[in-house]
Design a protein around this motif. Structure first.
Motif, PDB file in Angstrom:
ATOM      1  N   GLY A 183     -11.426  32.686  49.882  1.00 10.76           N
ATOM      2  CA  GLY A 183     -10.308  33.217  49.115  1.00 10.76           C
ATOM      3  C   GLY A 183      -9.207  32.189  48.948  1.00 10.76           C
ATOM      4  O   GLY A 183      -8.777  31.568  49.926  1.00 10.76           O
ATOM      5  N   SER A 184      -8.710  32.010  47.731  1.00 13.66           N
ATOM      6  CA  SER A 184      -7.699  30.984  47.481  1.00 13.66           C
ATOM      7  C   SER A 184      -6.330  31.357  48.057  1.00 13.66           C
ATOM      8  O   SER A 184      -5.458  30.490  48.157  1.00 13.66           O
ATOM      9  N   LEU A 185      -6.144  32.623  48.420  1.00  8.62           N
ATOM     10  CA  LEU A 185      -4.874  33.049  49.031  1.00  8.62           C
ATOM     11  C   LEU A 185      -5.025  33.318  50.524  1.00  8.62           C
ATOM     12  O   LEU A 185      -4.088  33.813  51.163  1.00  8.62           O
ATOM     13  N   ASP A 186      -6.178  33.010  51.082  1.00 11.93           N
ATOM     14  CA  ASP A 186      -6.456  33.311  52.493  1.00 11.93           C
ATOM     15  C   ASP A 186      -5.937  32.171  53.369  1.00 11.93           C
ATOM     16  O   ASP A 186      -6.543  31.100  53.445  1.00 11.93           O
ATOM     17  N   VAL A 187      -4.792  32.411  54.038  1.00  9.61           N
ATOM     18  CA  VAL A 187      -4.185  31.367  54.871  1.00  9.61           C
ATOM     19  C   VAL A 187      -4.576  31.495  56.335  1.00  9.61           C
ATOM     20  O   VAL A 187      -4.336  30.566  57.120  1.00  9.61           O
ATOM     21  N   TRP A 188      -5.181  32.603  56.731  1.00 13.96           N
ATOM     22  CA  TRP A 188      -5.456  32.822  58.159  1.00 13.96           C
ATOM     23  C   TRP A 188      -6.455  31.837  58.733  1.00 13.96           C
ATOM     24  O   TRP A 188      -6.284  31.382  59.877  1.00 13.96           O
ATOM     25  N   PRO A 189      -7.533  31.454  58.025  1.00 12.63           N
ATOM     26  CA  PRO A 189      -8.395  30.401  58.587  1.00 12.63           C
ATOM     27  C   PRO A 189      -7.659  29.083  58.809  1.00 12.63           C
ATOM     28  O   PRO A 189      -7.932  28.372  59.780  1.00 12.63           O
ATOM     29  N   VAL A 190      -6.726  28.738  57.904  1.00 11.73           N
ATOM     30  CA  VAL A 190      -5.951  27.511  58.092  1.00 11.73           C
ATOM     31  C   VAL A 190      -5.126  27.606  59.363  1.00 11.73           C
ATOM     32  O   VAL A 190      -5.096  26.672  60.181  1.00 11.73           O
ATOM     33  N   LEU A 191      -4.453  28.737  59.552  1.00 17.03           N
ATOM     34  CA  LEU A 191      -3.626  28.910  60.748  1.00 17.03           C
ATOM     35  C   LEU A 191      -4.480  28.921  62.011  1.00 17.03           C
ATOM     36  O   LEU A 191      -4.085  28.367  63.044  1.00 17.03           O
ATOM     37  N   ALA A 192      -5.658  29.549  61.930  1.00 20.55           N
ATOM     38  CA  ALA A 192      -6.550  29.573  63.097  1.00 20.55           C
ATOM     39  C   ALA A 192      -6.969  28.166  63.493  1.00 20.55           C
ATOM     40  O   ALA A 192      -7.081  27.839  64.689  1.00 20.55           O
ATOM     41  N   SER A 193      -7.192  27.319  62.493  1.00 21.97           N
ATOM     42  CA  SER A 193      -7.623  25.946  62.787  1.00 21.97           C
ATOM     43  C   SER A 193      -6.546  25.148  63.506  1.00 21.97           C
ATOM     44  O   SER A 193      -6.849  24.117  64.119  1.00 21.97           O
ATOM     45  N   LYS A 194      -5.292  25.608  63.439  1.00 25.01           N
ATOM     46  CA  LYS A 194      -4.193  24.887  64.078  1.00 25.01           C
ATOM     47  C   LYS A 194      -4.031  25.233  65.552  1.00 25.01           C
ATOM     48  O   LYS A 194      -3.426  24.456  66.303  1.00 25.01           O
ATOM     49  N   VAL A 195      -4.566  26.391  65.985  1.00 23.06           N
ATOM     50  CA  VAL A 195      -4.306  26.832  67.353  1.00 23.06           C
ATOM     51  C   VAL A 195      -5.411  26.460  68.327  1.00 23.06           C
ATOM     52  O   VAL A 195      -5.195  26.462  69.541  1.00 23.06           O
ATOM     53  N   SER A 196      -6.623  26.113  67.813  1.00 20.91           N
ATOM     54  CA  SER A 196      -7.716  25.746  68.717  1.00 20.91           C
ATOM     55  C   SER A 196      -8.722  24.877  67.968  1.00 20.91           C
ATOM     56  O   SER A 196      -9.064  25.171  66.813  1.00 20.91           O
ATOM     57  N   PRO A 197      -9.243  23.837  68.614  1.00 16.29           N
ATOM     58  CA  PRO A 197     -10.270  23.015  67.961  1.00 16.29           C
ATOM     59  C   PRO A 197     -11.584  23.762  67.771  1.00 16.29           C
ATOM     60  O   PRO A 197     -12.461  23.286  67.027  1.00 16.29           O
ATOM     61  N   ALA A 198     -11.750  24.917  68.412  1.00 10.71           N
ATOM     62  CA  ALA A 198     -12.971  25.709  68.242  1.00 10.71           C
ATOM     63  C   ALA A 198     -12.981  26.452  66.916  1.00 10.71           C
ATOM     64  O   ALA A 198     -14.039  26.869  66.446  1.00 10.71           O
ATOM     65  N   TYR A 199     -11.791  26.634  66.311  1.00 10.87           N
ATOM     66  CA  TYR A 199     -11.692  27.348  65.048  1.00 10.87           C
ATOM     67  C   TYR A 199     -11.546  26.351  63.894  1.00 10.87           C
ATOM     68  O   TYR A 199     -11.135  25.205  64.090  1.00 10.87           O
ATOM     69  N   GLY A 200     -11.879  26.823  62.695  1.00 12.58           N
ATOM     70  CA  GLY A 200     -11.782  25.954  61.531  1.00 12.58           C
ATOM     71  C   GLY A 200     -11.296  26.704  60.307  1.00 12.58           C
ATOM     72  O   GLY A 200     -11.057  27.911  60.345  1.00 12.58           O
ATOM     73  N   HIS A 201     -11.155  25.985  59.189  1.00  9.53           N
ATOM     74  CA  HIS A 201     -10.595  26.564  57.962  1.00  9.53           C
ATOM     75  C   HIS A 201     -11.644  26.692  56.868  1.00  9.53           C
ATOM     76  O   HIS A 201     -11.331  26.572  55.682  1.00  9.53           O
ATOM     77  N   SER A 202     -12.909  26.942  57.230  1.00  9.68           N
ATOM     78  CA  SER A 202     -13.967  27.067  56.214  1.00  9.68           C
ATOM     79  C   SER A 202     -13.755  28.285  55.317  1.00  9.68           C
ATOM     80  O   SER A 202     -14.271  28.323  54.200  1.00  9.68           O
TER      81      SER A 202
END
Length: 390
Positions: free
Chosen positions: A270-289
């Motif tokens: 989703g072009s308006l989905d910011v939550w994956p981006v934010l998740a990628s900032k809090v842990s290296p286990a998460y990403g912004h795919s």
């Protein structure tokens, strides 16, 4: 499965009746159509056919079935049986070159006489055996009621969206199976409480095991949203297998290594989905795919949806249009044009990671400044209130 005959033949013919009846015993539900004459050849509409069989319904039916029975296993979905006469050369070239069909030659038609071959059910059985042997996975996809769809939810939710998506999956003849690892709040998610994470993964693993025990040899697909995508990634890394995977709002790292030869993966972005981006900032286990895609070649199909945020995938209409075709037979319906992230996603992507050197300086400073501003505003509000009270 699509059976096609020339005009003038019908499902009441003995040979067609026997073929359809026997294929039904193998769990194949064939459709029947009349072909259209064009340039003296049989040119059927078969874009939606998984396996195409063109019957010359006459005495050569036996030759057709025996030829199919002896044919090596092809590496393609569409197989066409075409007479070998010169008048059918155009059709043979069209099927082979433009549609990449495997061809099984029939003897040239002998005068057009219709003399149904009734030499025995073993002839038709040979035909059906060959179809089943060609590709058992494709045969399963011809029977969508044998496909189980495991649904995994994200954090801070009881997954009410599953009740909206479930009817669309059921209507397509698939078997929806909701899963639940309980409520995961923001703090254990951001700080990755290991016990809470392991409990969630094991809870889903147990539910998958029960589904496999119940539905036996069914095909198993996964539909995962947000944190559910992380759980799926962990399960795949630990040896769990699925036949198809759909991710939306994914928080898997873009460099996640989907094993070669693994299941086809469809990633809705989703072009308006910011939550994956934010998740990628809090842990290296998460990403912004879920915000930018995987871009990993043939392993994953990224599908971009302009104007869509984290929760807008989770509707019945979206499931009917985009998910059911892929779950049933791996067809990827195209979304509206647009592949680029929104401005808010790009701006958030510039934020440093919490664990980076910059993040270890910036985020405590932001926290101190925020607390200072809130404290000053609170103190000023108290002074104004006290002055008014006096």
């Amino acid at each position: 499965m699509l059976l096609v005959s020339p005009p003038g033949y019908g499902t009441g013919d003995d040979v067609v009746h026997d073929v359809m009846r026997l294929l039904a015993r193998y769990g194949i539900d064939p459709a029947f159509e009349h072909g259209a004459r064009q340039g003296g050849t049989l040119l059927p509409e078969y874009d939606d056919a998984e396996i195409l069989v063109i019957f010359a319904l006459d005495g050569e039916t036996r030759a057709l079935c025996l030829a199919m029975a002896s044919k090596p296993v092809p590496d393609r979905a569409v197989v066409a049986c075409v007479p070998a006469g010169p008048e059918d050369e155009y059709l043979r070239r069209l099927l082979a070159q433009e549609h990449k069909a495997g061809l099984v030659s029939l003897p040239a038609s002998g005068g057009g006489e219709r003399v149904p071959d009734r030499t025995g059910i073993h002839v038709v059985r040979a035909c059906a055996n060959a179809l089943v042997a060609w590709n058992s996975a494709r045969i399963r996809r011809l029977n969508p009621d044998e496909t189980v769809v495991l649904m995994l939810h994200g954090i801070r939710t009881r997954a009410q969206w599953m009740s909206h998506v479930k009817p669309a999956i059921e209507q397509a003849g698939l078997i929806p199976v909701p899963t639940n690892y309980g409520m995961m709040n923001l703090l254990p998610f951001a700080l990755r409480f290991r016990d809470r994470e392991r409990n969630a993964i094991e809870a889903i693993r147990r539910q998958i095991r029960r589904a496999r025990d119940r539905y036996g040899h069914a095909s198993f697909a996964v539909l995962a949203h947000s944190y559910g995508s992380y759980v799926v990634g962990r399960l795949l890394a630990e040896g769990e297998t699925f036949d198809r995977v759909i991710l939306c709002g994914s928080i898997l790292p873009s460099e996640y290594d989907f094993a070669a030869g693994g299941p086809p993966v469809l990633n809705d972005v989703g072009s308006l989905d910011v939550w994956p981006v934010l998740a990628s900032k809090v842990s290296p286990a998460y990403g912004h795919s879920g915000s930018f895609g995987f871009h990993s070649g043939v392993t994953v199909e990224d599908r971009f949806h302009p104007g869509t945020d984290h929760g807008q995938f989770l509707t019945r209409e979206f499931a009917e249009r985009f998910w059911v075709p892929f779950l049933a037979d791996e067809k990827v319906e195209r979304a509206s044009d647009g592949c680029c992230p929104s401005r808010r996603q790009s701006l958030l992507d510039w934020l440093p990671h919490v664990w980076s050197r910059t993040g270890k300086v910036v985020y405590p400073l932001i926290a101190v400044l925020t607390l200072g501003i809130l404290g000053s505003v609170s103190f000023l509000a108290w002074r104004l209130f006290w002055a008014w009270w006096q």
